[in-house]
Every structure is written in structure tokens, then in C-alpha cells.
Design a protein around this motif. Structure first.
Motif, PDB file in Angstrom:
ATOM      1  N   SER A 132       0.841  -1.207   0.000  1.00  0.00           N
ATOM      2  CA  SER A 132       0.000   0.000   0.000  1.00  0.00           C
ATOM      3  C   SER A 132       0.868   1.245   0.000  1.00  0.00           C
ATOM      4  CB  SER A 132      -0.903   0.088   1.222  1.00  0.00           C
ATOM      5  OG  SER A 132      -1.444  -1.076   1.610  1.00  0.00           O
ATOM      6  N   TRP A 133       1.917   1.237   0.826  1.00  0.00           N
ATOM      7  CA  TRP A 133       2.780   2.421   0.905  1.00  0.00           C
ATOM      8  C   TRP A 133       3.551   2.636  -0.383  1.00  0.00           C
ATOM      9  CZ3 TRP A 133       1.461   6.027   3.816  1.00  0.00           C
ATOM     10  CH2 TRP A 133       0.854   5.768   5.023  1.00  0.00           C
ATOM     11  N   PHE A 161       0.889   4.138  -2.690  1.00  0.00           N
ATOM     12  CA  PHE A 161       0.694   5.513  -2.241  1.00  0.00           C
ATOM     13  C   PHE A 161       1.906   6.360  -2.606  1.00  0.00           C
ATOM     14  CE2 PHE A 161      -2.453   4.569   1.377  1.00  0.00           C
ATOM     15  CZ  PHE A 161      -3.516   5.059   0.643  1.00  0.00           C
ATOM     16  N   ILE A 206       1.992   7.610  -6.272  1.00  0.00           N
ATOM     17  CA  ILE A 206       1.050   8.711  -6.468  1.00  0.00           C
ATOM     18  C   ILE A 206       1.511   9.946  -5.697  1.00  0.00           C
ATOM     19  CG2 ILE A 206      -1.339   9.454  -6.134  1.00  0.00           C
ATOM     20  CD1 ILE A 206      -2.063   6.402  -6.368  1.00  0.00           C
ATOM     21  N   ALA A 207       1.964   9.736  -4.468  1.00  0.00           N
ATOM     22  CA  ALA A 207       2.415  10.857  -3.635  1.00  0.00           C
ATOM     23  C   ALA A 207       3.639  11.539  -4.239  1.00  0.00           C
ATOM     24  CB  ALA A 207       2.727  10.379  -2.219  1.00  0.00           C
ATOM     25  N   GLY A 215       6.657   7.468   0.532  1.00  0.00           N
ATOM     26  CA  GLY A 215       5.467   6.779   1.015  1.00  0.00           C
ATOM     27  C   GLY A 215       5.784   5.880   2.197  1.00  0.00           C
ATOM     28  N   PHE A 242      -5.783   1.813   2.895  1.00  0.00           N
ATOM     29  CA  PHE A 242      -6.054   2.906   1.971  1.00  0.00           C
ATOM     30  C   PHE A 242      -7.083   3.851   2.581  1.00  0.00           C
ATOM     31  CE2 PHE A 242      -4.506  -0.359  -0.891  1.00  0.00           C
ATOM     32  CZ  PHE A 242      -3.643   0.367  -1.686  1.00  0.00           C
ATOM     33  N   VAL A 296      -7.618   8.411   3.600  1.00  0.00           N
ATOM     34  CA  VAL A 296      -7.145   9.772   3.334  1.00  0.00           C
ATOM     35  C   VAL A 296      -5.919  10.106   4.182  1.00  0.00           C
ATOM     36  CG1 VAL A 296      -7.746  12.218   3.449  1.00  0.00           C
ATOM     37  CG2 VAL A 296      -9.405  10.573   2.591  1.00  0.00           C
ATOM     38  N   SER A 309      -3.668   8.142   5.483  1.00  0.00           N
ATOM     39  CA  SER A 309      -2.501   7.407   4.992  1.00  0.00           C
ATOM     40  C   SER A 309      -1.916   8.102   3.763  1.00  0.00           C
ATOM     41  CB  SER A 309      -2.890   5.973   4.628  1.00  0.00           C
ATOM     42  OG  SER A 309      -3.311   5.268   5.759  1.00  0.00           O
ATOM     43  N   PHE A 310      -2.793   8.572   2.891  1.00  0.00           N
ATOM     44  CA  PHE A 310      -2.345   9.253   1.684  1.00  0.00           C
ATOM     45  C   PHE A 310      -1.656  10.567   2.029  1.00  0.00           C
ATOM     46  CE2 PHE A 310      -3.191  11.518  -2.387  1.00  0.00           C
ATOM     47  CZ  PHE A 310      -2.401  10.698  -3.173  1.00  0.00           C
ATOM     48  N   ALA A 334       1.804   9.812   3.180  1.00  0.00           N
ATOM     49  CA  ALA A 334       2.660   9.459   2.043  1.00  0.00           C
ATOM     50  C   ALA A 334       3.140  10.716   1.322  1.00  0.00           C
ATOM     51  CB  ALA A 334       1.916   8.535   1.089  1.00  0.00           C
TER      52      ALA A 334
END
Length: 92
Positions: A7-8, A11, A14-15, A42, A61, A63, A65-66, A69
Motif C-alpha cells: 500500500s505504501w 501511495f 502517487i504521492a 510513502g 487505503f 485519506v 494514509s495518503f 505518504a
């Protein structure tokens, strides 16, 4: 655990793009280095968020967490620019 790391990484990709948008400019290394910085950011953001918010503060997943990241990516992109742009200027 493995799903959290994956996941990280996702993320982070995208981050990294969002961090590049927030801090525009030419970076040595191009898009591939920015992607790697995003992935590492991330992971850093995941670690920071978990450390600062407790063991269950940042999971899956969502907000928050994002946001963590993106924060991690911004930190690493800033450090990267300080290190490599400083070297580039000293040789010019």
C-alpha cells in the motif's frame, strides 16, 4: 504486513507525483528518480504516521494514509534537492 508495505509503495508512486506538482522544478535524475523518491517517501510517511499516531494510527487505503505518504515524499524531495542542487552549484 506485506499488504501494508505494498500500500505504501502504491501511495508513494502517487504521492511522488503530487510532491513534484507541489514542488515543481528541474531535478537531476528525472521521472525515475522522482518515482523512487515517491516510493521511499510513502514508506517514510507510513513510518512517521504510525510512529506519531501510534501502532494503529495509519493503516490501509484512507485519506490520512495518503496525506502521510505525500508528507514523506515532500520531505525526501526537499532533502534530495538540497543535497544534489548544492553539489551542482558548487561545481559550476
Amino acid at each position: 504486513m506485506v499488504m501494508g508495505i505494498l500500500s505504501w509503495i502504491l501511495f508513494g508512486l502517487i504521492a511522488g507525483a503530487i510532491a513534484k506538482f507541489i514542488l515543481p522544478g528541474r531535478d537531476p535524475g528525472g521521472i525515475f528518480v522522482t518515482m523512487l523518491i515517491g516510493i521511499a517517501g510513502g514508506l517514510l510517511g507510513g513510518w512517521l504516521g504510525s510512529t506519531l499516531m501510534g501502532a494503529e494510527g495509519v493503516t490501509g487505503f484512507n485519506v490520512m494514509s495518503f496525506v502521510w505518504a505525500i508528507i514523506g515524499s515532500l520531505i525526501l524531495l526537499g532533502i534530495y534537492r538540497l543535497v544534489f542542487h548544492g553539489r551542482h552549484r558548487s561545481h559550476a
